[in-house]
Motif scaffolding. Structure first.
Motif, PDB file in Angstrom:
ATOM      1  N   ILE A  13       2.163  -9.572  -7.742  1.00 24.95           N
ATOM      2  CA  ILE A  13       2.730 -10.012  -9.027  1.00 24.95           C
ATOM      3  C   ILE A  13       3.849  -9.065  -9.453  1.00 24.95           C
ATOM      4  CG2 ILE A  13       2.252 -10.297 -11.493  1.00 24.95           C
ATOM      5  CD1 ILE A  13      -0.582 -11.194 -10.706  1.00 24.95           C
ATOM      6  N   PHE A  14       3.578  -7.769  -9.359  1.00 24.63           N
ATOM      7  CA  PHE A  14       4.624  -6.805  -9.727  1.00 24.63           C
ATOM      8  C   PHE A  14       5.532  -6.482  -8.557  1.00 24.63           C
ATOM      9  CE2 PHE A  14       1.252  -5.923 -12.800  1.00 24.63           C
ATOM     10  CZ  PHE A  14       1.955  -6.193 -13.947  1.00 24.63           C
ATOM     11  N   SER A  23       6.126  -0.694 -11.935  1.00 20.12           N
ATOM     12  CA  SER A  23       7.445  -1.187 -12.311  1.00 20.12           C
ATOM     13  C   SER A  23       7.625  -1.027 -13.811  1.00 20.12           C
ATOM     14  CB  SER A  23       7.572  -2.662 -11.940  1.00 20.12           C
ATOM     15  OG  SER A  23       6.935  -3.447 -12.923  1.00 20.12           O
ATOM     16  N   MET A  79       7.508  -3.267 -15.959  1.00 19.92           N
ATOM     17  CA  MET A  79       6.586  -4.134 -16.690  1.00 19.92           C
ATOM     18  C   MET A  79       5.143  -3.641 -16.631  1.00 19.92           C
ATOM     19  SD  MET A  79       8.596  -6.168 -18.012  1.00 19.92           S
ATOM     20  CE  MET A  79       7.245  -6.920 -18.923  1.00 19.92           C
ATOM     21  N   GLY A  80       4.747  -3.044 -15.524  1.00 18.52           N
ATOM     22  CA  GLY A  80       3.362  -2.604 -15.415  1.00 18.52           C
ATOM     23  C   GLY A  80       2.980  -2.363 -13.973  1.00 18.52           C
ATOM     24  N   GLN A  81       1.697  -2.280 -13.717  1.00 19.16           N
ATOM     25  CA  GLN A  81       1.235  -2.073 -12.349  1.00 19.16           C
ATOM     26  C   GLN A  81      -0.178  -2.629 -12.218  1.00 19.16           C
ATOM     27  OE1 GLN A  81       0.842   2.541 -13.167  1.00 19.16           O
ATOM     28  NE2 GLN A  81      -0.188   1.966 -11.270  1.00 19.16           N
ATOM     29  N   ILE A  82      -0.615  -2.801 -10.985  1.00 18.29           N
ATOM     30  CA  ILE A  82      -1.963  -3.315 -10.764  1.00 18.29           C
ATOM     31  C   ILE A  82      -2.559  -2.555  -9.586  1.00 18.29           C
ATOM     32  CG2 ILE A  82      -1.188  -5.213  -9.268  1.00 18.29           C
ATOM     33  CD1 ILE A  82      -3.299  -6.993 -10.714  1.00 18.29           C
ATOM     34  N   GLU A  83      -3.842  -2.261  -9.652  1.00 17.99           N
ATOM     35  CA  GLU A  83      -4.500  -1.646  -8.502  1.00 17.99           C
ATOM     36  C   GLU A  83      -5.939  -2.129  -8.441  1.00 17.99           C
ATOM     37  OE1 GLU A  83      -4.076   2.601  -9.549  1.00 17.99           O
ATOM     38  OE2 GLU A  83      -6.259   2.642  -9.685  1.00 17.99           O
ATOM     39  N   GLU A  84      -6.474  -2.190  -7.242  1.00 20.98           N
ATOM     40  CA  GLU A  84      -7.863  -2.579  -7.116  1.00 20.98           C
ATOM     41  C   GLU A  84      -8.507  -1.908  -5.927  1.00 20.98           C
ATOM     42  OE1 GLU A  84      -6.764  -6.927  -6.403  1.00 20.98           O
ATOM     43  OE2 GLU A  84      -8.720  -6.794  -5.446  1.00 20.98           O
ATOM     44  N   ARG A  98      -2.602 -10.633  -5.774  1.00 17.17           N
ATOM     45  CA  ARG A  98      -2.546 -10.073  -7.136  1.00 17.17           C
ATOM     46  C   ARG A  98      -1.559  -8.913  -7.208  1.00 17.17           C
ATOM     47  NH1 ARG A  98      -8.335 -11.369  -7.561  1.00 17.17           N
ATOM     48  NH2 ARG A  98      -8.772  -9.685  -6.120  1.00 17.17           N
TER      49      ARG A  98
END
Lengths: 377, 377
Positions: free
Chosen positions: B278-279, B305, B307-312, B275
């Motif tokens: 993706i970025f 980035s 476009m966005g970011q993701i964290e978990e 996941r």
């Protein structure tokens, strides 16, 4: 400041269906996005390209049975590529929230994604269509009609009308026709229509339509406007631009008589032509030779090449007319034509080696195809 | 003037297995062919490229039970591409006959194919191998070892030894190792060996070996010669060229201690890194941030980035050593590493943010991997 919760599985399916038509190759980043609208009674997803718009509705069950709940109504545009990739990788219920500056927060379990969205007022509005006059057709019938015609349309933009399928509505029937000027496929379907007229629908839109409605049996309503046609079920709509221009007159092309007519087993003929095409593909036109030599036998062969050649004999189930015949055909066109036929037997009418052949499934007068021969030397 | 009959299904499978390694991009047309040898007791098919030779044997049952019968012994070379395409499209028993001038006639029912063959004496002979000293291993064990190491080898020809997997035989064990100098995978396997020595096998040959032996459980004998290694079952042999040179000393690279060791759920970690990628894929190195911040929690995130970011956040099952950690890793290397691990839990040892991490499946000391961190800014 919209906010909603939804099942990851249902949302992933809807996002994927809508993002199918969205292109990344666009000069305006917002057009590479999906417009999300949260209303009190439904979520709406819209994706588009210059020819096609897909609108997908997810109804909100007041009992919350499908796991969808809107906390705040609103709308936003989000990159189709990233939304699609993220949603399908999230494990559980999705909580989507728009905060300041079009910032979108998507949470599932302990996974938090932030995406930069776009102001939805800058996304193009849907084409204007008067949803009053409609024609109703079952989705599986419509998909059959498209699959049996669209392959014969042209891939070449030099004559734009030929890159579409011509939908011609009369009082009690729909006739679809497609041709690239070397082959033609025509299919008639009975229905109750209160629309009269012809509409040329781009083949690209019809291919998307097959994907969109292919997995569920439903009723589809067809609406037309000046420049658009709409295919609409309860939850999905596909808007397509129409191709301007006059579609060529098809009916004059269909031969009314034949010098030789043979009946063959459809699947066996398809396999034979597929085999002969192994060598034919070395040639520009995939040339296949088709010969009726002895009574009740047909010989299918590829022109001999440097590598080798193949030939086979198949039984003719029925023959009428002249029993000597020798014609060269494009193997790829023949394969496409035979794949579009579901019936076990096919009847082929010839008028010598220089005239188009007429292919008809035995017992089904609603479908016919023409293929022009290749001038062999 | 060889001649034989064989079941189309069995012949198609053998032709397809052998043609896998045959390249069409060869300056000598005969090298794009399959050598067919009909003997009294078996049919032999041989296909090759500059690194690999595959030999496939079809035994002839004297009772004719497998439908194979040799009328005349002999040999011929036939284009792999055309033979493969034709055979898989033939409906029934195949009758193959060589006539004058290396002309090959292949008949099945009423289908007759003619192919221009090549004189088999001009086809290269098999590499010389002394088939006496062997090591025996079960095919599924060998395939596991290859799958758990080959991905870590280099795709880059600048250091040829790194494009192979190093097979190191000692008295009672085989150790396979692969590295591209940024990551490494090592697997030990117990076996009885009367060979001592190290052999660097090209990764391309090992990928073919997995395809060739992947669908059947069998015993494989390994033989070595000066420049070749052979993997051989009853009916299939794969000869591979060896890569010359000295393989780097691996054992010195493996850290003997760690400042932090965490145990995580393998599948969940894999999904989390997938996941976050993706970025990360927008970046040159697929950078993923891995942080131990609170006790018993790890945060996986991609660098933010445009476009966005993701964290978990994921739970740590076990932690020892320093409880503060911050490291940037290549997401793709991490995904490959975790996919090679079958065990439910994985233990990762860190020595600060600048040193390679050591990845080991919990409860299986035979397999370990190293990944160098990315220097983030």
């Amino acid at each position: 400041m919209m906010e909603f919760k939804i099942s990851n599985v249902e949302f992933a399916k809807a996002v994927s269906e809508v993002s199918n038509v969205v292109s990344n190759k666009t000069t305006q980043p917002i057009l590479a996005g999906i417009k999300l609208i949260a209303k009190a009674d439904c979520l709406i997803l819209i994706g588009s390209n210059s020819d096609i718009v897909i609108e997908r509705k997810i109804p909100i069950d007041s009992e919350g049975l499908n796991g969808c709940k809107v906390y705040k109504t609103g709308s936003i545009v989000i990159s189709a590529k990233y939304l699609n990739e993220i949603i399908k990788k999230l494990p559980n219920e999705i909580h989507l929230k728009v905060t300041e500056n079009q910032s979108v927060i998507i949470q599932s379990e302990d996974i938090i994604t932030k995406l930069n969205g776009f102001n939805s007022t800058e996304y193009p509005s849907l084409p204007y269509v008067n949803f009053s006059n409609n024609i109703r057709i079952a989705s599986d019938a419509l998909i059959d009609i498209i699959k049996q015609t669209v392959f014969a349309s042209s891939q070449n933009e030099s004559r734009p009308v030929l890159t579409g399928v011509n939908f011609s509505f009369e009082k009690n029937s729909l006739t679809c026709a497609a041709t690239n000027s070397q082959r033609l496929s025509l299919k008639r379907h009975k229905l109750n229509s209160n629309i009269n007229g012809s509409f040329i629908v781009p083949n690209t839109a019809l291919i998307e339509l097959v994907k969109l409605f292919g997995d569920c049996a439903t009723e589809i309503d067809i609406f037309t406007a000046d420049n658009h046609i709409v295919f609409k079920s309860n939850t999905k709509s596909l808007y397509s631009r129409l191709i301007e221009g006059n579609y060529p007159n098809i009916s004059g092309l269909i031969p009314q008589q034949s010098s030789t007519t043979v009946t063959l087993d459809t699947k066996r003929l398809l396999k034979g032509i597929d085999r002969a095409s192994i060598f034919a593909s070395e040639w520009r036109n995939n040339n296949i030779k088709f010969q009726v030599s002895e009574k009740s036998k047909v010989k299918i062969s590829s022109l001999s090449s440097e590598m080798g050649q193949i030939e086979e004999i198949q039984d003719i189930k029925n023959i009428s007319g002249d029993e000597e015949l020798n014609i060269t055909l494009d193997g790829k066109f023949m394969i496409d034509a035979l794949k579009a036929i579901k019936e076990d037997e096919v009847s082929i009418c010839f008028n010598g080696s220089m005239s188009p052949i007429l292919i008809m499934p035995v017992g089904n007068p609603s479908h016919l195809q023409l293929i022009s021969p290749v001038r062999s030397n």
